[in-house]
Design a protein around this motif. Structure first.
Motif, PDB file in Angstrom:
ATOM      1  N   GLU A 165     -14.891  17.930  20.519  1.00 53.52           N
ATOM      2  CA  GLU A 165     -16.166  18.559  19.941  1.00 53.52           C
ATOM      3  C   GLU A 165     -17.359  17.750  20.685  1.00 53.52           C
ATOM      4  O   GLU A 165     -18.293  18.130  20.933  1.00 53.52           O
ATOM      5  CB  GLU A 165     -16.499  18.592  18.457  1.00 53.52           C
ATOM      6  CG  GLU A 165     -15.694  20.005  17.873  1.00 53.52           C
ATOM      7  CD  GLU A 165     -16.014  21.326  18.687  1.00 53.52           C
ATOM      8  OE1 GLU A 165     -17.085  21.663  18.676  1.00 53.52           O
ATOM      9  OE2 GLU A 165     -15.043  21.719  19.517  1.00 53.52           O
ATOM     10  N   ALA A 174      -7.905  15.267  13.258  1.00 52.95           N
ATOM     11  CA  ALA A 174      -9.279  15.119  13.145  1.00 52.95           C
ATOM     12  C   ALA A 174     -10.108  14.418  14.148  1.00 52.95           C
ATOM     13  O   ALA A 174     -11.108  14.866  14.568  1.00 52.95           O
ATOM     14  CB  ALA A 174      -9.352  15.028  11.553  1.00 52.95           C
ATOM     15  N   GLU A 214     -20.094  23.355  13.967  1.00 52.18           N
ATOM     16  CA  GLU A 214     -20.776  24.432  14.215  1.00 52.18           C
ATOM     17  C   GLU A 214     -22.064  24.276  13.533  1.00 52.18           C
ATOM     18  O   GLU A 214     -22.183  24.223  12.411  1.00 52.18           O
ATOM     19  CB  GLU A 214     -20.106  25.712  13.729  1.00 52.18           C
ATOM     20  CG  GLU A 214     -20.594  26.801  13.933  1.00 52.18           C
ATOM     21  CD  GLU A 214     -20.140  27.399  15.507  1.00 52.18           C
ATOM     22  OE1 GLU A 214     -19.521  28.715  15.182  1.00 52.18           O
ATOM     23  OE2 GLU A 214     -19.788  26.676  16.266  1.00 52.18           O
ATOM     24  N   TYR A 235     -14.181  21.108  12.489  1.00 50.42           N
ATOM     25  CA  TYR A 235     -14.604  22.410  13.438  1.00 50.42           C
ATOM     26  C   TYR A 235     -15.582  23.164  12.459  1.00 50.42           C
ATOM     27  O   TYR A 235     -16.611  23.802  13.114  1.00 50.42           O
ATOM     28  CB  TYR A 235     -13.226  23.463  13.565  1.00 50.42           C
ATOM     29  CG  TYR A 235     -12.646  22.793  14.667  1.00 50.42           C
ATOM     30  CD1 TYR A 235     -13.473  22.352  15.867  1.00 50.42           C
ATOM     31  CD2 TYR A 235     -11.328  22.509  15.008  1.00 50.42           C
ATOM     32  CE1 TYR A 235     -12.669  21.810  17.043  1.00 50.42           C
ATOM     33  CE2 TYR A 235     -10.764  21.897  16.091  1.00 50.42           C
ATOM     34  CZ  TYR A 235     -11.333  21.722  17.076  1.00 50.42           C
ATOM     35  OH  TYR A 235     -10.532  21.011  18.214  1.00 50.42           O
ATOM     36  N   GLU A 236     -15.511  23.103  11.087  1.00 55.38           N
ATOM     37  CA  GLU A 236     -16.481  23.788  10.308  1.00 55.38           C
ATOM     38  C   GLU A 236     -17.798  23.387  10.563  1.00 55.38           C
ATOM     39  O   GLU A 236     -18.823  24.064  10.556  1.00 55.38           O
ATOM     40  CB  GLU A 236     -15.689  23.904   8.958  1.00 55.38           C
ATOM     41  CG  GLU A 236     -16.584  24.578   7.897  1.00 55.38           C
ATOM     42  CD  GLU A 236     -15.957  24.398   6.370  1.00 55.38           C
ATOM     43  OE1 GLU A 236     -16.874  24.472   5.758  1.00 55.38           O
ATOM     44  OE2 GLU A 236     -14.762  24.263   6.222  1.00 55.38           O
ATOM     45  N   ALA A 290     -10.172  16.064  17.363  1.00 53.48           N
ATOM     46  CA  ALA A 290     -10.915  16.975  17.116  1.00 53.48           C
ATOM     47  C   ALA A 290     -12.391  16.718  17.481  1.00 53.48           C
ATOM     48  O   ALA A 290     -13.421  17.438  18.001  1.00 53.48           O
ATOM     49  CB  ALA A 290     -10.962  18.054  16.004  1.00 53.48           C
ATOM     50  N   THR A 337      -9.869  16.568   7.709  1.00 53.32           N
ATOM     51  CA  THR A 337      -8.997  17.114   8.580  1.00 53.32           C
ATOM     52  C   THR A 337      -9.776  17.928   9.823  1.00 53.32           C
ATOM     53  O   THR A 337     -10.815  18.153   9.776  1.00 53.32           O
ATOM     54  CB  THR A 337      -8.286  18.237   7.881  1.00 53.32           C
ATOM     55  OG1 THR A 337      -9.100  19.155   7.326  1.00 53.32           O
ATOM     56  CG2 THR A 337      -7.581  17.621   6.436  1.00 53.32           C
ATOM     57  N   GLU A 338      -8.909  18.255  10.812  1.00 50.76           N
ATOM     58  CA  GLU A 338      -9.273  18.837  11.965  1.00 50.76           C
ATOM     59  C   GLU A 338     -10.129  20.324  11.448  1.00 50.76           C
ATOM     60  O   GLU A 338     -11.269  20.517  12.097  1.00 50.76           O
ATOM     61  CB  GLU A 338      -8.018  19.608  12.680  1.00 50.76           C
ATOM     62  CG  GLU A 338      -8.300  20.365  13.875  1.00 50.76           C
ATOM     63  CD  GLU A 338      -7.194  20.481  14.705  1.00 50.76           C
ATOM     64  OE1 GLU A 338      -5.922  20.516  14.168  1.00 50.76           O
ATOM     65  OE2 GLU A 338      -6.973  20.856  16.180  1.00 50.76           O
ATOM     66  N   ASP A 339      -9.642  21.091  10.558  1.00 53.07           N
ATOM     67  CA  ASP A 339     -10.371  22.210   9.984  1.00 53.07           C
ATOM     68  C   ASP A 339     -11.650  21.863   9.593  1.00 53.07           C
ATOM     69  O   ASP A 339     -12.620  22.622   9.873  1.00 53.07           O
ATOM     70  CB  ASP A 339      -9.755  22.934   8.810  1.00 53.07           C
ATOM     71  CG  ASP A 339      -8.573  23.569   9.150  1.00 53.07           C
ATOM     72  OD1 ASP A 339      -8.370  23.875  10.437  1.00 53.07           O
ATOM     73  OD2 ASP A 339      -7.851  24.283   8.515  1.00 53.07           O
ATOM     74  N   ILE A 340     -11.847  20.775   8.884  1.00 54.99           N
ATOM     75  CA  ILE A 340     -13.309  20.542   8.266  1.00 54.99           C
ATOM     76  C   ILE A 340     -14.252  20.151   9.405  1.00 54.99           C
ATOM     77  O   ILE A 340     -15.303  20.327   9.658  1.00 54.99           O
ATOM     78  CB  ILE A 340     -13.098  19.274   7.505  1.00 54.99           C
ATOM     79  CG1 ILE A 340     -12.404  19.748   6.325  1.00 54.99           C
ATOM     80  CG2 ILE A 340     -14.392  18.693   7.074  1.00 54.99           C
ATOM     81  CD1 ILE A 340     -12.219  18.473   5.134  1.00 54.99           C
ATOM     82  N   SER A 386     -15.508  16.192   2.203  1.00 52.56           N
ATOM     83  CA  SER A 386     -13.991  16.067   1.588  1.00 52.56           C
ATOM     84  C   SER A 386     -13.725  14.485   1.809  1.00 52.56           C
ATOM     85  O   SER A 386     -14.129  13.796   2.579  1.00 52.56           O
ATOM     86  CB  SER A 386     -13.039  16.884   2.277  1.00 52.56           C
ATOM     87  OG  SER A 386     -11.759  16.553   2.170  1.00 52.56           O
TER      88      SER A 386
END
Ligand SMILES: Nc1ncnc2c1ncn2[C@@H]1O[C@H](COP(=O)(O)OP(=O)(O)OP(=O)(O)O)[C@@H](O)[C@H]1O
Ligand SMILES: [Mg+2]
Length: 370
Positions: A241, A234, A273, A269-270, A237, A264-267, A260
């Motif tokens: 970004e 994360a 954007e 990226y979410e 990331a 994490t990496e997913d968060i 959260s």
């Protein structure tokens, strides 16, 4: 209550707070020690500490007279002030609530009167133009006497890339005329487009984009202070970004951490954007696909309804374009075109016409490629 923005909370307050800028910062520190300094230009991309460094430098040099002998003018804000707002008298402004008038409003009210008097002296009637207001805003502060007379004053011109060539000529004359009383710190993303006459009279200091290591280090430090759990992918990331922009990196960490308990990496990226990113991507896809009308309509909505500035939209379109799989030749043509449109937008020409022209040329370039 609005939560505090971490990018503001962790704004450098001492030279040791600046990370990854050793050369520039040590130059500034030695200027403070010698208490002599020339006019300066700080240049580099967004979120690299230019404004924060200029403010800290001024505070240290001016010490007690900081309050009276320091001013920061954001050139874009001054340029965007409508004449009808600048026209308001100090008495009009006093009737408004504290949150309805800014320091800039009060300053521009005085500047308007000065500009009008100067205009009359030249035998011209009517309201001052935006250009006259801008040059008076710079001249007025530079020309007034300093409070503690052994000290000079410092005027920071932030986002000064909004000045056209002819405004730069005016600035150069003002810099020379008041060289005994006022020093200028010009802040701009790049030196290109600046008059050689101004560059040669100034010390130029570079604020390069931050390396990934530096961004990661800062993110880990702030995460620890704010008790945010974040894993290594994360952090990587966020560094990727934010592309060297520390403000953006810190903002991303803050937004992701509200989503959260452990980032994490997913968060990341979410949340990296934004709405503008998504819509800019949509516009580019439509334009490349030859669907010119809906693309144009979406640009109009972004600017006229959602209030994004034409420059922001143009920048976001550029960010999307560089991620597309163009050949290097096509990409360079595309970017050339974007730069040209961006310049026209700066000149205050009709934004819709030029952004639409940009879309039309994207379609042509895509057609040429296939
Ligand atoms: N070198 C640095 N060390 C630590 N934090 C930094 C540094 N540079 C920037 N920051 C962080 O980024 C934020 C923005 O910095 P600043 O406003 O000085 O950037 P800038 O270069 O003026 O950007 P812009 O061109 O967008 O105005 C600061 O409040 C701080 O949180
Ligand atoms: Mg700045």
């Amino acid at each position: 209550m609005e939560p505090v923005l971490w990018s503001i909370k962790y704004r450098p307050k001492a030279w040791t707070d600046f990370i990854g800028k050793d050369n520039t910062i040590s130059q500034l520190k030695s200027l403070v020690d010698s208490s002599f300094f020339p006019n300066m230009i700080f240049y580099g991309p967004a979120g690299t500490g230019k404004t924060a460094a200029a403010e800290l430098f001024s505070k240290e040099i001016l010490a007690d007279s900081f309050g009276a002998n320091f001013k920061i003018l954001n050139i874009r804000d001054v340029w965007d002030i409508p004449i009808s707002k600048a026209q308001r008298s100090v008495q009009d402004l006093a009737k408004l609530g504290r949150e309805q008038r800014s320091e800039l409003d009060e300053y521009m009210s005085v500047v308007y009167r000065e500009a009008k008097t100067a205009r009359k002296a030249r035998g011209r009637s009517g309201n001052p133009t935006r250009r006259e207001l801008l040059s008076e805003a710079i001249r007025f502060f530079a020309s007034t006497a300093t409070i503690a007379d052994e000290k000079v004053k410092i005027l920071i011109l932030d986002e000064a890339d909004a000045m056209t060539w002819s405004m730069q000529q005016g600035l150069r004359r003002t810099m020379e005329l008041y060289s005994n009383t006022c020093r200028f710190i010009i802040i701009t993303p790049t030196l290109s487009g600046w008059s050689p006459a101004i560059i040669s009279r100034s010390l130029t200091l570079h604020f390069p984009s931050q390396t990934t290591d530096v961004v990661q280090k800062l993110i880990l430090e702030i995460a620890a202070k704010e008790n945010v759990k974040i894993d290594d992918p994360a952090v990587a990331a966020i560094a990727r970004e934010s592309a060297g922009d520390l403000r953006r990196a810190i903002n991303l960490l803050q937004i992701a951490s509200t989503a959260s308990d452990s980032v994490t990496e997913d968060i990341v990226y979410e949340y990296s954007e934004t709405q503008l990113t998504t819509r800019a991507r949509n516009i580019v896809t439509l334009a490349l696909d030859g669907q010119y009308e809906p693309a144009r309509k979406e640009i109009r909505n972004l600017i006229a309804i959602d209030g994004y500035s034409p420059q922001e939209v143009c920048l976001e379109i550029e960010r999307d374009l560089v991620k597309r799989p163009f050949t290097p030749e096509v990409l360079s043509m595309v970017l050339d075109r974007v730069a040209e449109i961006d310049y026209r937008l700066l000149q205050g020409k009709n934004a819709f016409v030029h952004l639409a022209a940009l879309l039309a040329s994207l379609r042509a370039i895509a057609a040429a490629e296939t």
